[in-house]
Write an enzyme that holds these catalytic residues in place. Structure first.
Site, mmCIF file in Angstrom:
data_model
loop_
_atom_site.group_PDB
_atom_site.id
_atom_site.type_symbol
_atom_site.label_atom_id
_atom_site.label_comp_id
_atom_site.label_asym_id
_atom_site.label_seq_id
_atom_site.Cartn_x
_atom_site.Cartn_y
_atom_site.Cartn_z
ATOM 1 C CG ASN A 2 -4.615 5.729 13.731
ATOM 2 O OD1 ASN A 2 -5.426 6.546 14.057
ATOM 3 N ND2 ASN A 2 -3.369 6.198 13.311
ATOM 4 C CD GLU A 41 -3.039 -1.143 2.382
ATOM 5 O OE1 GLU A 41 -4.085 -1.459 2.091
ATOM 6 O OE2 GLU A 41 -2.573 -0.894 3.317
ATOM 7 C CB CYS A 52 2.854 7.410 3.530
ATOM 8 S SG CYS A 52 3.377 6.266 4.881
ATOM 9 C CB CYS A 85 5.436 -2.667 16.407
ATOM 10 S SG CYS A 85 7.198 -2.489 15.917
ATOM 11 C CB CYS A 116 6.690 -5.238 8.839
ATOM 12 S SG CYS A 116 8.041 -4.301 9.664
ATOM 13 C CB CYS A 173 2.404 -1.881 13.823
ATOM 14 S SG CYS A 173 2.447 -1.653 11.988
ATOM 15 N N GLY A 183 6.445 -1.625 6.157
ATOM 16 C CA GLY A 183 7.809 -2.193 5.969
ATOM 17 C C GLY A 183 8.935 -1.513 7.118
ATOM 18 C CB SER A 204 9.689 6.349 9.829
ATOM 19 O OG SER A 204 9.146 5.959 11.202
ATOM 20 C CB CYS A 211 -0.131 6.071 11.765
ATOM 21 S SG CYS A 211 1.159 7.373 11.228
#
Ligand code: SAH
Ligand code: SF4
Length: 422
Positions: free
Chosen positions: A352, A124, A137, A148, A144, A151, A219, A251, A395
């Site tokens: 989120n 995405e 973004c 986390c 990934c 996430c 990722g 990031s 996010c």
């Protein structure tokens, strides 16, 4: 010399990164996709295809300009290349873009694209316009490397690293969609004698929608270091996409051993997903912390080349209710940033939620109070407004549709099990 590929270190538990390196995506028709390749690589292909060295170098420079600066997707549009040569190129090469599976627009103007690689993996990309800028973004991996806990992408298995072409291809696709390729004439651009130090073409981001790039999609970019670097070099090249490194932010969740190289070889702004200030909490929510702890991470930030008060490091901090949001956490955050003397800015991200997430978002009062403590210590601490929540573009919500379906199935199964248990 080719630099060493990083071998990811084992992390205890279920969080071992297992990247699957792959340089280019093979195409069924045998032609080679030029997107993602730098001038010398294009020249080498032209040489292999039969041009002599001088011609290969000159043509590579022309083709590079058309590909990355002008965004053409058809060799016929390369008007300074001989008419007879254009079909010759088209027989051997293609100018690719990620395939668009689905495009969505949020009520707040945020856009999300579900994209597909040539070998059918979905990932995405998100575009976030606001009053003064437009931020793309960009994803670096399908899934990934890490897990986390807050996430959604982290709940996907890692499928593979994206190639340089698939990474830069996202930015190129966004320019296609937004209609933002420079359309000026080629006059004044002299390709007859390629020079090493030709000035960057006349191009500024003023007035454009897409002004900034953040490597904050799916990722962990520093577990796909070389591809991310090669892609961003094309983005920053004055005769390429020509976006300033000051408008690009990478990031990382804290891949400490790669941070110095990121600073030296890419040189973009750095954002670090800190999210916790004690070992206990950060170990739980950002499991890479078990491998590279907070002290090592902050030291790597202090050593990051180019960081200064004018170019601060952004510390991302997701606000999780009763997990990392106490006053004492805020004070500890300030203490740590001072201890390492970091030119820092803190981005507070309201969590989120996604289906099945093990956390809740902190209350607005708690977030305000946390922000005030950091701000009163003299550190900028804006609270990020979530964007594109209605299309799952915010996010940490990125997870491809195919995967979401299987997640929904898993949820249904869990409910069935509950029901069966009475
Ligand atoms: N892998 C990189 C970049 C992608 S994530 C990294 O972790 O830094 C971009 C940011 O969104 C990170 O700070 C990440 O921690 C944060 N994030 C992830 N899930 C989130 C969620 N559900 N709510 C809010 N922020 C989230
Ligand atoms: Fe990966 Fe970043 Fe999500 Fe962690 S927060 S799982 S590193 S994408």
């Amino acid at each position: 010399m080719r630099s060493m590929q990083i071998a990811p270190m084992p992390i205890p538990g279920h969080i071992d990164p297992v990247p699957v390196p792959r340089e280019v995506t093979p195409r069924a028709d045998g032609r080679i996709d030029l997107i993602g390749l730098a001038r010398p690589q294009i020249a080498a292909l032209l040489l292999t295809a039969g041009l002599d060295a001088k011609a290969a170098k000159l043509r590579a420079k022309q083709v590079f300009h058309w590909l990355y600066h002008r965004g053409v997707t058809d060799f016929e549009a390369m008007t300074d290349i001989a008419k007879t040569m254009r079909p010759w190129l088209a027989e051997r090469f293609v100018i690719g873009r990620p395939e668009v599976v689905e495009a969505q627009v949020s009520t707040d103007g945020t856009r999300k694209w579900l994209l597909r690689t040539a070998d059918a993996h979905d990932f995405e990309m998100v575009f976030i316009p606001d009053a003064t800028r437009g931020t793309l973004c960009v994803s670096s991996q399908v899934g990934c490397t890490l897990n986390c806990r807050f996430c959604h992408t982290g709940t996907m298995r890692l499928v593979r690293n994206l190639t340089p072409g698939e990474i830069v291809g996202q930015v190129m696709l966004a320019r296609d969609v937004l209609g933002e390729w420079p359309k000026g004439s080629m006059a004044g651009l002299d390709f007859d004698e390629p020079e090493e130090d030709e000035p960057a073409a006349d191009y500024t981001p003023d007035g454009r929608l897409l002004t900034n790039i953040v490597m904050m999609g799916m990722g962990e970019p520093l577990y796909n270091f070389e591809h991310v670097r090669d892609a961003l070099k094309l983005v920053m090249d004055g005769d390429g996409l020509a976006l300033s490194k000051r408008r690009i932010t990478l990031s990382t969740s804290g891949v400490v051993p790669m941070m110095a190289r990121a600073g030296e070889e890419i040189g973009v702004n750095l954002a670090v997903s800190l999210h916790g200030v004690t070992k206990e909490v950060r170990d739980e929510i950002v499991p890479i912390n078990r491998k590279f702890g907070i002290e090592d991470l902050l030291q790597a930030c202090a050593d990051y080349p180019g960081a200064s008060n004018a170019r601060r490091i952004t510390f991302e901090y997701v606000m999780l209710k009763d997990k990392n949001d106490r006053d004492s956490d805020a004070h500890e955050l300030v203490r740590l940033l001072r201890q390492y003397d970091l030119p820092a800015k803190v981005n507070l991200i309201p969590f989120n939620p996604w289906p099945g997430a093990p956390y809740d978002c902190s209350t607005p009062e708690r977030i305000r109070r946390f922000a005030k403590i950091v701000f009163d210590a003299g550190i900028s601490a804006p609270v990020r407004t979530p964007r594109g929540r209605d299309i799952d573009a915010a996010c940490g919500q990125l997870k491809t549709a195919a995967e979401r379906k299987s997640r929904a199935e898993i949820d249904r199964l869990a409910e069935d099990k509950q029901a069966a248990l009475g």
